[in-house]
Design a protein around this motif. Structure first.
Motif, PDB file in Angstrom:
ATOM      1  N   MET A  78      -8.326  -2.123  -4.015  1.00 27.58           N
ATOM      2  CA  MET A  78      -8.082  -1.163  -2.680  1.00 27.58           C
ATOM      3  C   MET A  78      -9.230  -0.637  -2.370  1.00 27.58           C
ATOM      4  N   GLY A  79      -9.835  -0.303  -1.143  1.00 22.79           N
ATOM      5  CA  GLY A  79     -10.784   0.468  -0.798  1.00 22.79           C
ATOM      6  C   GLY A  79     -10.271   1.897  -0.367  1.00 22.79           C
ATOM      7  N   LEU A  80     -11.131   2.818   0.110  1.00 28.11           N
ATOM      8  CA  LEU A  80     -10.812   4.250   0.347  1.00 28.11           C
ATOM      9  C   LEU A  80      -9.968   4.033   1.886  1.00 28.11           C
ATOM     10  N   LEU A  81     -10.064   3.010   2.591  1.00 25.82           N
ATOM     11  CA  LEU A  81      -9.575   3.172   3.881  1.00 25.82           C
ATOM     12  C   LEU A  81      -7.770   2.751   3.876  1.00 25.82           C
ATOM     13  N   ASP A  82      -7.713   1.867   2.385  1.00 25.39           N
ATOM     14  CA  ASP A  82      -6.362   1.624   2.138  1.00 25.39           C
ATOM     15  C   ASP A  82      -5.503   3.051   1.764  1.00 25.39           C
ATOM     16  N   HIS A  83      -6.142   3.962   1.521  1.00 30.27           N
ATOM     17  CA  HIS A  83      -5.422   5.116   1.062  1.00 30.27           C
ATOM     18  C   HIS A  83      -5.394   6.299   2.227  1.00 30.27           C
ATOM     19  N   LEU A  84      -6.178   5.851   3.387  1.00 25.58           N
ATOM     20  CA  LEU A  84      -6.377   6.909   4.522  1.00 25.58           C
ATOM     21  C   LEU A  84      -5.058   7.661   4.829  1.00 25.58           C
ATOM     22  N   ILE A  85      -3.847   6.991   4.894  1.00 27.53           N
ATOM     23  CA  ILE A  85      -2.814   7.816   5.112  1.00 27.53           C
ATOM     24  C   ILE A  85      -2.604   9.331   4.379  1.00 27.53           C
ATOM     25  N   ILE A  86      -2.718   9.017   3.049  1.00 27.45           N
ATOM     26  CA  ILE A  86      -2.462   9.989   2.130  1.00 27.45           C
ATOM     27  C   ILE A  86      -3.358  11.081   2.073  1.00 27.45           C
ATOM     28  N   LEU A  87      -4.489  10.816   2.469  1.00 27.25           N
ATOM     29  CA  LEU A  87      -5.930  11.911   2.351  1.00 27.25           C
ATOM     30  C   LEU A  87      -5.472  13.126   2.957  1.00 27.25           C
ATOM     31  N   PRO A  88      -4.701  12.987   4.065  1.00 27.43           N
ATOM     32  CA  PRO A  88      -4.448  14.433   4.901  1.00 27.43           C
ATOM     33  C   PRO A  88      -3.523  15.282   4.154  1.00 27.43           C
ATOM     34  N   VAL A  89      -2.749  14.841   3.341  1.00 28.64           N
ATOM     35  CA  VAL A  89      -1.953  15.461   2.290  1.00 28.64           C
ATOM     36  C   VAL A  89      -2.761  15.826   1.075  1.00 28.64           C
ATOM     37  N   LEU A  97      -9.598  11.323  12.203  1.00 29.89           N
ATOM     38  CA  LEU A  97     -10.165  10.475  13.467  1.00 29.89           C
ATOM     39  C   LEU A  97      -9.942   9.221  13.332  1.00 29.89           C
ATOM     40  N   SER A  98     -10.579   8.815  11.800  1.00 26.44           N
ATOM     41  CA  SER A  98     -10.665   7.553  11.282  1.00 26.44           C
ATOM     42  C   SER A  98      -9.044   6.939  11.309  1.00 26.44           C
ATOM     43  N   LEU A  99      -8.299   7.758  11.137  1.00 27.62           N
ATOM     44  CA  LEU A  99      -6.642   7.261  11.138  1.00 27.62           C
ATOM     45  C   LEU A  99      -6.205   6.914  12.782  1.00 27.62           C
ATOM     46  N   LEU A 100      -6.800   7.903  13.547  1.00 27.44           N
ATOM     47  CA  LEU A 100      -6.446   7.644  14.827  1.00 27.44           C
ATOM     48  C   LEU A 100      -7.240   6.086  15.543  1.00 27.44           C
ATOM     49  N   LEU A 101      -8.486   5.862  14.917  1.00 24.19           N
ATOM     50  CA  LEU A 101      -9.034   4.522  15.452  1.00 24.19           C
ATOM     51  C   LEU A 101      -8.282   3.347  14.637  1.00 24.19           C
ATOM     52  N   THR A 102      -7.937   3.564  13.330  1.00 23.80           N
ATOM     53  CA  THR A 102      -7.186   2.521  12.543  1.00 23.80           C
ATOM     54  C   THR A 102      -6.100   2.288  13.403  1.00 23.80           C
ATOM     55  N   ILE A 103      -5.003   3.133  13.821  1.00 24.67           N
ATOM     56  CA  ILE A 103      -3.893   3.023  14.202  1.00 24.67           C
ATOM     57  C   ILE A 103      -4.355   2.325  15.515  1.00 24.67           C
ATOM     58  N   ARG A 104      -5.232   2.402  16.407  1.00 18.67           N
ATOM     59  CA  ARG A 104      -5.517   2.062  17.587  1.00 18.67           C
ATOM     60  C   ARG A 104      -6.145   0.731  17.589  1.00 18.67           C
ATOM     61  N   GLN A 105      -6.503   0.304  16.509  1.00 26.53           N
ATOM     62  CA  GLN A 105      -6.970  -0.951  16.352  1.00 26.53           C
ATOM     63  C   GLN A 105      -6.108  -1.817  15.791  1.00 26.53           C
ATOM     64  N   GLN A 106      -5.358  -1.433  14.617  1.00 27.78           N
ATOM     65  CA  GLN A 106      -4.500  -2.113  13.717  1.00 27.78           C
ATOM     66  C   GLN A 106      -3.098  -2.040  14.059  1.00 27.78           C
ATOM     67  N   GLY A 107      -2.661  -0.951  14.751  1.00 28.06           N
ATOM     68  CA  GLY A 107      -1.368  -0.601  14.869  1.00 28.06           C
ATOM     69  C   GLY A 107      -0.688   0.246  13.591  1.00 28.06           C
ATOM     70  N   VAL A 108       0.558   0.290  13.598  1.00 31.40           N
ATOM     71  CA  VAL A 108       1.276   1.324  12.812  1.00 31.40           C
ATOM     72  C   VAL A 108       0.945   0.955  11.445  1.00 31.40           C
ATOM     73  N   GLN A 109       0.607   2.132  10.465  1.00 28.86           N
ATOM     74  CA  GLN A 109       0.160   2.107   9.026  1.00 28.86           C
ATOM     75  C   GLN A 109       1.318   2.572   8.162  1.00 28.86           C
ATOM     76  N   VAL A 110       1.547   1.902   7.023  1.00 26.58           N
ATOM     77  CA  VAL A 110       2.605   2.409   5.924  1.00 26.58           C
ATOM     78  C   VAL A 110       1.928   2.523   4.665  1.00 26.58           C
ATOM     79  N   TYR A 111       2.299   3.545   4.046  1.00 19.09           N
ATOM     80  CA  TYR A 111       1.718   3.941   2.669  1.00 19.09           C
ATOM     81  C   TYR A 111       2.811   4.107   1.712  1.00 19.09           C
TER      82      TYR A 111
END
Length: 505
Positions: free
Chosen positions: A1-12, A50-64
């Motif tokens: 898993m890359g860093l982008l796979d853990h993007l949701i938890i990084l703001p915490v 901002l990365s999370l914003l773009l990811t959701i814009r392109q791929q939809g809802v994200q779940v971790y």
């Protein structure tokens, strides 16, 4: 898993680990080092948001799923367009507040920077959690940090306001636990998606208990949001605390509004069977009265910080109206207005701090005093923020209010909503005009040359927030389009099956 796979938890995780690091003796003993680490962390947090914003814009809802335990048994974080936008907003505020504090406000307390990080951790966690119990946990994290931040710098008034604030929130936390226990007893789950699936299937014997739990949650979120009659703590608390803390607290009421939207607008919304929209009969009169009482308090305010605190209450009432309208168009308009009002109020708190330090003993009270050394610059910024807060063109406040008014056009509620919003805007115009004339025109004598002039970092922090108001107009099409996406994802919600499908992408 890359860093982008853990993007949701990084703001915490980012603010949590930075806060812990700042508590080490090597860092706590060096204020310049604390400033450098905190500013770097805020910039990183903004990039992640901002990365999370773009990811959701392109791929939809994200779940971790933490620990790879699937819902409803494990802890899950869910990032949709709305929650990601709120995380981005908190990152912007965190950066501006930290910059402002680095001019000297952080010298009056040893743990200012780690507390700011813990506060951001709690706020971001509340926006991203997909579980009601963890919403309670993150509420407690941000509240515990806010208790200490509110008395940052000390003083009798801050301690008195903090006692009331702590007492009320302890009651709110107790009610929160009672509500969660009640809902868990009837539903057997606290996962948002699982709750949304089970609420329409409740039997007659469980409806009353579930309704009680839901209305208890409404009271808890209403206390956090400062809606009538649970608003009385806010003006005193926000107007007595330090300037950067008051600016950061501009997003605190929005955590309550966000929770009402998430719980009562979705889980107990149109698809909740016999419990559909159970909060609306209560919210409608509360929303209108919150605007009315907030507007009256704005007119009676005797200082700029108290006035801005009461404007926060008016904005809460306006957002409650968007929730009550219960349509995707109104939700989209409310999300736009939420971002605008948070930024504008936070900027006005920062400006009030600069005015306070340049007017000597008069501070930001509406009395005559010696002229400020930087009156021209501060006056120009005041006019911009006043226009934004009133809701006049060409700034974002006008667009936000216009979208809300448009969403209720030709509805039976128009007779209530339009007068409340338009008259509150007129009252804000009168109050802010009086404030401006008192602060910048009613001077008795020469400039106060001994006053402390604004530090470049303070102006930079203020410039970051003020510049976002015209940006929201210039890129109004893109912003409203994103708000519509956020409203669509919020109103559609997620079932447990959809949650699993999203997590397995």
């Amino acid at each position: 898993m890359g860093l982008l796979d853990h993007l949701i938890i990084l703001p915490v995780l980012i603010p949590f680990f930075v806060a812990v690091i700042l508590l080490f003796p090597r860092f706590s003993a060096s204020l310049p080092l604390q400033r450098a680490v905190t500013l770097s962390a805020n910039l990183l947090l903004l990039l992640v948001a901002l990365s999370l914003l773009l990811t959701i814009r392109q791929q939809g809802v994200q779940v971790y799923a933490l620990g790879n335990w699937s819902a409803p048994f494990g802890i899950v974080l869910v990032a949709d367009a709305f929650s990601a936008l709120m995380v981005c907003l908190s990152a912007v505020l965190g950066l501006a507040v930290t910059l402002y504090a680095c001019a000297g406000e952080d010298k009056t307390g040893v743990f200012f920077h780690p507390l700011i990080m813990f506060q951001l951790m709690g706020i971001n966690g509340a926006f991203l959690t997909g579980d009601a119990f963890n919403l309670f946990v993150f509420f407690e994290v941000l509240l515990i940090a806010s208790y200490s931040l509110m008395i940052h710098g000390g003083g009798k008034q801050r301690v008195q306001a903090n006692i009331h604030y702590v007492f009320l929130n302890l009651i709110g936390s107790s009610l929160f636990l009672f509500a969660l226990g009640t809902l868990y007893g009837t539903l057997g789950t606290l996962n948002f998606a699982d709750m949304a699936d089970k609420i329409p299937q409740l039997g007659a014997n469980e409806l009353l208990l579930t309704k009680s739990g839901a209305l208890l949650l409404l009271a808890v979120f209403g206390l956090k949001a400062a809606m009538l009659p649970l608003h009385f703590w806010l003006p005193k608390a926000y107007s007595t605390t330090s300037t950067p803390v008051a600016a950061l607290f501009a997003i605190m009421t929005k955590v309550g509004i966000y929770s009402i939207w998430r719980v009562h607008g979705v889980m107990f919304g149109d698809q909740a069977g016999e419990l559909a929209n159970i909060a609306l009969p209560w919210l409608w009169p509360i929303a209108i009265l919150t605007i009315v009482i907030g507007a009256i308090a704005v007119l009676a305010s005797k200082s700029l910080r108290v006035l801005c605190s009461n404007l926060v209450i008016v904005s809460v009432g306006t957002l409650l109206v968007s929730i009550c309208l219960n349509s995707q168009q109104a939700t989209s308009a409310g999300i736009y207005y939420l971002v605008h009002s948070t930024i504008a109020c936070a900027a006005m708190f920062l400006l009030a701090g600069l005015i306070q330090q340049q007017r000597g003993k008069a501070e930001d009270r509406f009395v005559s005093a010696r002229a400020m050394p930087q009156a021209a610059k501060l006056g120009f910024i005041f006019v911009l923020l006043a226009i934004a807060l009133i809701g006049m063109p060409p700034l974002s406040g006008f667009i936000g209010k216009a979208l809300i008014l448009q969403s209720v056009y030709s509805s039976s509620h128009m007779l209530w909503v339009w007068p409340a919003i338009l008259v509150s805007g007129l009252i804000s115009l009168v109050a802010l005009s009086r404030a401006g004339s008192s602060l910048f025109w009613r001077s008795n004598g020469e400039k106060n040359s001994s006053a402390l002039q604004a530090h470049p970092a303070q102006f930079l922090a203020l410039a970051i927030l003020v510049s976002l108001l015209p940006v929201m107009v210039i890129f109004g099409g893109a912003v409203t389009e994103y708000a519509e996406l956020a409203a669509e994802q919020l109103n559609s919600g997620l079932s447990l099956q959809q949650l699993h499908e999203v997590s397995q992408r």
